[in-house]
Design a protein around this motif. Sequence first.
Motif, PDB file in Angstrom:
ATOM      1  N   GLU A  72      -8.253  -0.310   2.114  1.00  0.00           N
ATOM      2  CA  GLU A  72      -8.365   0.674   1.031  1.00  0.00           C
ATOM      3  C   GLU A  72      -7.193   1.636   1.044  1.00  0.00           C
ATOM      4  O   GLU A  72      -6.671   2.013  -0.012  1.00  0.00           O
ATOM      5  N   LYS A  75      -4.074  -0.009  -0.391  1.00  0.00           N
ATOM      6  CA  LYS A  75      -4.180  -0.134  -1.850  1.00  0.00           C
ATOM      7  C   LYS A  75      -3.930   1.203  -2.530  1.00  0.00           C
ATOM      8  O   LYS A  75      -3.269   1.276  -3.569  1.00  0.00           O
ATOM      9  N   ALA A  76      -4.443   2.272  -1.939  1.00  0.00           N
ATOM     10  CA  ALA A  76      -4.227   3.603  -2.511  1.00  0.00           C
ATOM     11  C   ALA A  76      -2.750   3.999  -2.423  1.00  0.00           C
ATOM     12  O   ALA A  76      -2.210   4.627  -3.350  1.00  0.00           O
ATOM     13  N   GLN A  77      -2.094   3.643  -1.309  1.00  0.00           N
ATOM     14  CA  GLN A  77      -0.661   3.934  -1.189  1.00  0.00           C
ATOM     15  C   GLN A  77       0.107   3.254  -2.323  1.00  0.00           C
ATOM     16  O   GLN A  77       0.964   3.872  -2.974  1.00  0.00           O
ATOM     17  N   ARG A  79      -1.035   2.265  -5.214  1.00  0.00           N
ATOM     18  CA  ARG A  79      -1.407   2.882  -6.496  1.00  0.00           C
ATOM     19  C   ARG A  79      -0.552   4.110  -6.770  1.00  0.00           C
ATOM     20  O   ARG A  79      -0.015   4.283  -7.873  1.00  0.00           O
ATOM     21  N   GLU A  80      -0.387   4.955  -5.768  1.00  0.00           N
ATOM     22  CA  GLU A  80       0.371   6.191  -5.960  1.00  0.00           C
ATOM     23  C   GLU A  80       1.873   5.923  -6.060  1.00  0.00           C
ATOM     24  O   GLU A  80       2.571   6.567  -6.842  1.00  0.00           O
ATOM     25  N   LEU A 274      -0.086   9.498   0.152  1.00  0.00           N
ATOM     26  CA  LEU A 274      -1.421  10.020   0.421  1.00  0.00           C
ATOM     27  C   LEU A 274      -1.381  11.272   1.280  1.00  0.00           C
ATOM     28  O   LEU A 274      -2.416  11.914   1.480  1.00  0.00           O
ATOM     29  N   VAL A 278      -4.092  15.494  -3.770  1.00  0.00           N
ATOM     30  CA  VAL A 278      -4.114  14.465  -4.801  1.00  0.00           C
ATOM     31  C   VAL A 278      -3.764  15.011  -6.186  1.00  0.00           C
ATOM     32  O   VAL A 278      -3.244  14.284  -7.027  1.00  0.00           O
ATOM     33  N   LEU A 455      -6.120   9.890  -1.156  1.00  0.00           N
ATOM     34  CA  LEU A 455      -6.814   8.599  -1.067  1.00  0.00           C
ATOM     35  C   LEU A 455      -7.625   8.291  -2.317  1.00  0.00           C
ATOM     36  O   LEU A 455      -7.654   7.150  -2.789  1.00  0.00           O
ATOM     37  N   TYR A 456      -8.315   9.301  -2.849  1.00  0.00           N
ATOM     38  CA  TYR A 456      -9.168   9.108  -4.017  1.00  0.00           C
ATOM     39  C   TYR A 456      -8.594   9.859  -5.216  1.00  0.00           C
ATOM     40  O   TYR A 456      -7.860  10.832  -5.066  1.00  0.00           O
TER      41      TYR A 456
END
Length: 489
Positions: A72, A75-77, A79-80, A274, A278, A455-456
């Motif tokens: 997860e 994937k978040a890294q 995405r950003e 991250l 955010v 992260l979120y």
Amino acid sequence: MTAFDELMAFQRETSALGQIAGRLGWDQETVMPRGAAPQRAEEMAAIEAVLHARRSDPRVAEWLDQAAPQDEVGKAQLREIRRAYDRAVKVPADLATAIARITSAAQGTWAQARADEDVSAFLPVLEEVVSLKRQEGEALAQGGDVYDAMVEDYEPCTTGAQIAAIFDEMRPRLVALRAAVLERPEPAALTGSFDELTQMRLTQKLAVAFGYDLNNGRVDKAVHPFSSGSGLDVRITTRTSETDPFNCFYSTIHEVGHAAYEQGIDRGYLLTPLGRGVSMGVHESQSRIYENQLGRSRAFTGWLFDQMKDAFGDFGIADEDAFYATVNRVHNGYIRTEADEVQYNLHIMLRFDLERALMAGDLQVNELEAAWNDRFKADFGYAVDKPSNGCLQDVHWSVGLFGYFPTYSLGNVYAGCLYQALRGAVPELDAQLAEGDTTGATAWLREHVQQHGGLYAPREIIQRASGVEPGPEPLLDYLEQKFSGLYGL
């Protein structure tokens, strides 16, 4: 190395360079010699050129296509990184460099114009800033709404129309509460003289009380308080006034909220996408809940009353209850950062509407002062007396932060949701705050919000922490309950 590993190594270097640019900005606001401003503008432009080249490097697109994250976090890294890359490639390098150069210069021009009460001295450079930021917004929007493209920098996945709808929901209850409160007798104001060195000593104590780690931070003075940096180097500034120590104390608590967020992020995210807050709305949720729901609570102000008596002796407030009323006094004023909780969001709504009109081209820079003054008179019922209390009071537009202002009120909305959950999770909260102990609250916020960094998504992190879909009702309920009690409504 895998494509993901190569991308993350490249990203860490880019983030490190970004931190250096941030440190140049901190230096400019705190200790840089005034005469160095033209050179600093060139330095900021040079490092922005390097950063923009890295952020838009074609290799980033290749790595993104090839990277295969395993969890997860990975994937978040991605995405950003993808979001930042997609935005960077839309903005021409020469435009990014020009914006960095002019906003660095404009910052000094604004500060001098503010000191001189001279709007005309600031308008020419603001005209340039607005023009360049419009160009940037147009490049990012690619035919869409320019202001929405700018908000995306500060509050991803949020539009101007969505913000306007939230503000439309908030305004009637805020205006009604303000009207009811202002009909009641006003608590005593703080009067007298308060030594500024003593203020700074007490403000350091307050910073530590709210969990600020001075091993990885420092407190300095600036014209406009701010927080700078992330990870292992997070700095804050405050300001002092001989007649108003609350300005110093609550600016400090506010900025500690920002700094605690950055210091509280999982160290495994250091120098990655991250590894920072955010969004500015979530950032403001931390600074506002520290400053208001915690710092202005009846429990904590009782402790602060004793600290002020120890520091300053008898300062004219009889007891803890009177001090609580003074800290939360609703009164006429011009300055956003000094506004009480009831009226603060009305200051933000004014700025939101004006900057949205500037970016749309519906308001010209040479019309700004009159538009501000007219709107202020309509909203607050009295006239602006001088530019430093009007359109020159905030640094944001001089440094190109269009789209930033509404995140203050989004932060208040988020803080209302978080505080509702916090009170349920920490039933002994008031008893702790009465002893000057914020750890129950700050530990809960670190666990549920701060450690996650980016992260979120913004609204997701608030929903996960609070258990409710973010909306203004918890904030408005809190304000009505608090000020009804204070003013006997």
